[in-house]
Design a protein around this motif. Structure first.
Motif, short mmCIF file in Angstrom:
data_model
loop_
_atom_site.label_atom_id
_atom_site.label_comp_id
_atom_site.label_asym_id
_atom_site.label_seq_id
_atom_site.Cartn_x
_atom_site.Cartn_y
_atom_site.Cartn_z
N THR A 34 -3.19 6.79 -10.56
CA THR A 34 -1.80 6.67 -11.13
C THR A 34 -0.76 7.57 -10.33
OG1 THR A 34 -2.16 8.55 -12.40
CG2 THR A 34 -2.41 6.51 -13.53
N ALA A 35 -1.10 7.55 -8.81
CA ALA A 35 -0.26 8.40 -7.74
C ALA A 35 1.06 7.91 -7.77
CB ALA A 35 -1.31 8.16 -6.54
N GLU A 36 1.83 8.69 -7.27
CA GLU A 36 3.26 8.40 -7.20
C GLU A 36 3.49 7.30 -6.18
OE1 GLU A 36 5.58 11.78 -6.12
OE2 GLU A 36 7.50 10.94 -7.05
N VAL A 37 2.70 7.54 -4.95
CA VAL A 37 2.80 6.37 -3.98
C VAL A 37 1.51 6.09 -3.41
CG1 VAL A 37 4.88 7.18 -3.12
CG2 VAL A 37 3.02 8.12 -1.92
N GLY A 38 1.47 4.76 -2.93
CA GLY A 38 0.16 4.26 -2.74
C GLY A 38 -0.52 3.04 -2.94
N HIS A 39 0.47 2.58 -4.40
CA HIS A 39 0.07 1.24 -4.82
C HIS A 39 0.28 0.25 -4.06
CE1 HIS A 39 -0.54 3.42 -8.68
NE2 HIS A 39 0.28 4.24 -8.26
N GLN B 159 4.24 -8.44 -9.04
CA GLN B 159 2.87 -8.90 -8.73
C GLN B 159 2.21 -7.70 -7.93
OE1 GLN B 159 0.50 -11.94 -9.43
NE2 GLN B 159 -0.44 -9.88 -8.82
N LYS B 160 1.46 -6.88 -8.59
CA LYS B 160 0.86 -6.09 -8.00
C LYS B 160 -0.69 -6.66 -7.35
CE LYS B 160 -0.85 -2.17 -9.68
NZ LYS B 160 -2.46 -1.94 -9.40
N HIS B 161 -1.27 -5.83 -6.42
CA HIS B 161 -2.31 -6.31 -5.74
C HIS B 161 -3.36 -7.11 -7.01
CE1 HIS B 161 -5.48 -5.73 -2.41
NE2 HIS B 161 -6.31 -5.59 -3.48
N TRP B 162 -3.86 -6.25 -7.87
CA TRP B 162 -4.13 -6.58 -9.27
C TRP B 162 -3.10 -6.35 -10.24
CZ3 TRP B 162 -8.56 -9.62 -9.55
CH2 TRP B 162 -9.53 -9.45 -8.60
N PRO C 154 -7.16 1.60 -10.15
CA PRO C 154 -8.26 2.24 -10.20
C PRO C 154 -9.33 1.89 -9.07
CG PRO C 154 -8.08 0.71 -11.77
CD PRO C 154 -6.79 0.84 -11.26
N TYR C 155 -9.11 0.58 -8.45
CA TYR C 155 -10.12 0.15 -7.29
C TYR C 155 -9.64 0.43 -5.97
CZ TYR C 155 -11.49 -2.64 -11.58
OH TYR C 155 -11.73 -2.88 -12.60
N GLU C 156 -8.06 0.75 -5.91
CA GLU C 156 -7.90 1.00 -4.53
C GLU C 156 -6.95 2.33 -4.18
OE1 GLU C 156 -5.27 -1.15 -6.92
OE2 GLU C 156 -6.93 -2.71 -6.48
N ALA D 56 0.93 -1.20 0.02
CA ALA D 56 0.25 0.02 0.09
C ALA D 56 1.02 1.33 -0.13
CB ALA D 56 -1.03 -0.02 1.01
N ALA D 57 1.98 1.21 -0.45
CA ALA D 57 2.93 2.49 -0.59
C ALA D 57 3.67 2.25 -2.14
CB ALA D 57 3.99 2.44 0.30
#
Lengths: 98, 371
Positions: B209-214, B232-235, B202-204, B179-180
């Protein structure tokens, strides 16, 4: 000598039996017993009290002579029976559901 | 003759599985640290008998263990993980700022060249380094300067779970935080930059397309091609060909692009492995079929590997650190499940067999190939 009973996992970590004996210099307080315990068994540092704040970890309890001493301040004297070695000081892993 | 040592961390202890290069008969040792959560065990590439283990407990906190003999004898090391200076705050679930609080070590990454140097990825997310074999730990605080105040914990906690040391450049390290996002240092850990361009969540995230938070779940790299990263990302399964500068999706024909671990074949830099999971709401394989998916094309084109894996009524999960490869001539692939099985393939994934079936839930799997 102060007798300290540790919970199972800390006995395993420190490679000791159920009860350890400590020579505590000065007044027998909650803090001085834990200081001596950690000095004698450095691997226990951070497992009973937080490294930085020295606060008791949330799921640790301190019992002695049928009393819960968990909320006592570090400089609180322990019961005479503990100071004389007649009764053990218990470090307990608290029940946490299940 | 070569041999293989599989290091397994579980919810209730560590296990060490060893075999000769045939990988048919296995010796199982453990549980080590019985009853404790073992988030990660890892060996030093510079001295394979030097192992580090992250041992933790909700009651007793964090312990770091070290072995100098391949896991026969262990010794507790330093467990003081103090954030550098005043640790400050990060985003909390309710949008307020929350102080950084150390909870546990998720990942231990020994240096590629020095057995006494080891990196630790921790929750709340930060990077620590020890240069004395795990006795003392110092934070690399520059990481949290990379917009740390905007990081927010996910469901699994705000954990730094992946560390990749670049074999071609000792100053370059890649890490990932739930989540970062993903981050890179090019100066040995002093300064860090987010490397999340091209990720879309888009769901989280309100800004997809934020710089951090993925929510990056895992990263993988082949040592011969350190500029190419897989994620492997969340999705989404993602790939970057410029060390994280820009990512593009390579999920292709996967039945689900949600999942946790990702790994690269030891000898084929374009061969990848993932374990698709149905969704973030249902953490088990689609259709109750445990399938590892392999791409031999660096992504996009995937084939299901099923031989020897349960193809009905299977509802285990495979966590982010629980997939690894050996480097024997015929590359071995290994993964552990939340159901306590550790599966191995000695033929690059073509066929599988369980080494053990009934361990506690597996948190991590690492493999050492020994001469």
């Amino acid at each position: 000598m102060i007798r300290v009973v540790l919970p199972h996992h800390l006995r395993t970590l420190a490679h000791v039996g159920k009860e350890v004996k400590l020579q505590v210099d000065g007044p027998t307080t909650l803090g001085s017993v834990l200081d001596t315990l950690e000095a004698q068994y450095p691997m226990l540092r951070g497992t009973i009290r937080d490294h930085v704040t020295q606060q008791r970890r949330p799921f640790i309890r301190f019992f002695a002579c049928g009393q819960d001493l968990s909320q006592e301040p570090a400089d609180a004297p322990l019961p005479d029976a503990v100071a004389m070695g007649a009764e053990p000081f218990l470090v307990v892993g608290a029940m946490a559901g299940g | 003759m070569s041999s293989v040592r599989v290091l397994v961390g579980t919810r209730k202890g560590a296990f060490i599985l060893t075999s000769d290069a045939k990988r048919e008969r296995w010796d199982v040792s453990g549980p080590h640290f019985a009853g404790w959560e073992i988030y990660h065990l890892n060996g030093s590439p510079a001295d394979p008998n030097r192992l580090y283990a992250s041992q933790s407990s909700g009651w007793f906190g964090q312990v770091i263990q070290r072995s100098n003999d391949g896991g026969k004898v262990w010794k507790p090391m330093g467990n003081a993980f103090a954030y550098d200076g005043v640790p400050g705050t990060h985003q909390w679930y309710d949008g307020t700022q929350h102080p950084w609080e150390f909870k546990r070590v998720w990942n231990l990454a020994p240096s590629l060249t020095d057995p006494d140097t080891v990196y630790a990825g921790v929750e709340d997310a930060a990077m620590f380094r020890s240069t004395d074999g795990g006795q003392t730990w110092q934070e690399l605080p520059g990481l949290r300067a990379a917009k740390g105040h905007m990081w927010q914990p996910g469901a699994g906690g705000m954990c730094l779970h992946t560390i990749i040391l670049d074999p071609s450049d000792p100053n370059r390290i890649f890490i990932a935080i739930s989540a970062a996002g993903a981050f890179r240092t090019d100066d040995g850990g002093q300064t860090w930059q987010p490397i999340n361009r091209g990720l879309r969540s888009p769901y989280e995230l309100p800004d997809s397309t934020a710089e951090v938070g993925h929510c990056v779940h895992n990263l993988a790299m082949h040592p011969s091609r350190p500029g190419v990263l897989f994620m492997q990302k969340h999705w989404d399964v993602m790939r970057s060909d410029d060390a994280g500068g820009l990512w593009h999706e390579v999920s292709g024909n996967l039945p689900s692009d949600f999942g946790f671990p990702i790994a690269v074949h030891a000898h084929e830099p374009n061969t990848l492995y993932v374990v698709p999971i149905k969704s973030d709401s249902e953490h088990y394989p689609p259709d109750g079929k445990l399938r590892v998916y392999r791409s031999r094309t660096g992504g996009n084109e995937w084939e299901a590997l099923t031989k020897g894996l349960p193809q009905s009524d299977c509802y285990v999960n495979v966590l982010r650190s629980a997939l690894a490869v050996d480097s024997l001539e015929s590359c071995g692939i290994y993964f552990g499940t939340t159901g306590g099985q550790v599966y191995a393939s000695a033929d690059s994934g073509d066929s599988w067999a369980p080494i053990v079936r009934d361990l506690p839930a597996v948190l991590s799997v690492e493999v050492q190939t020994l001469p």
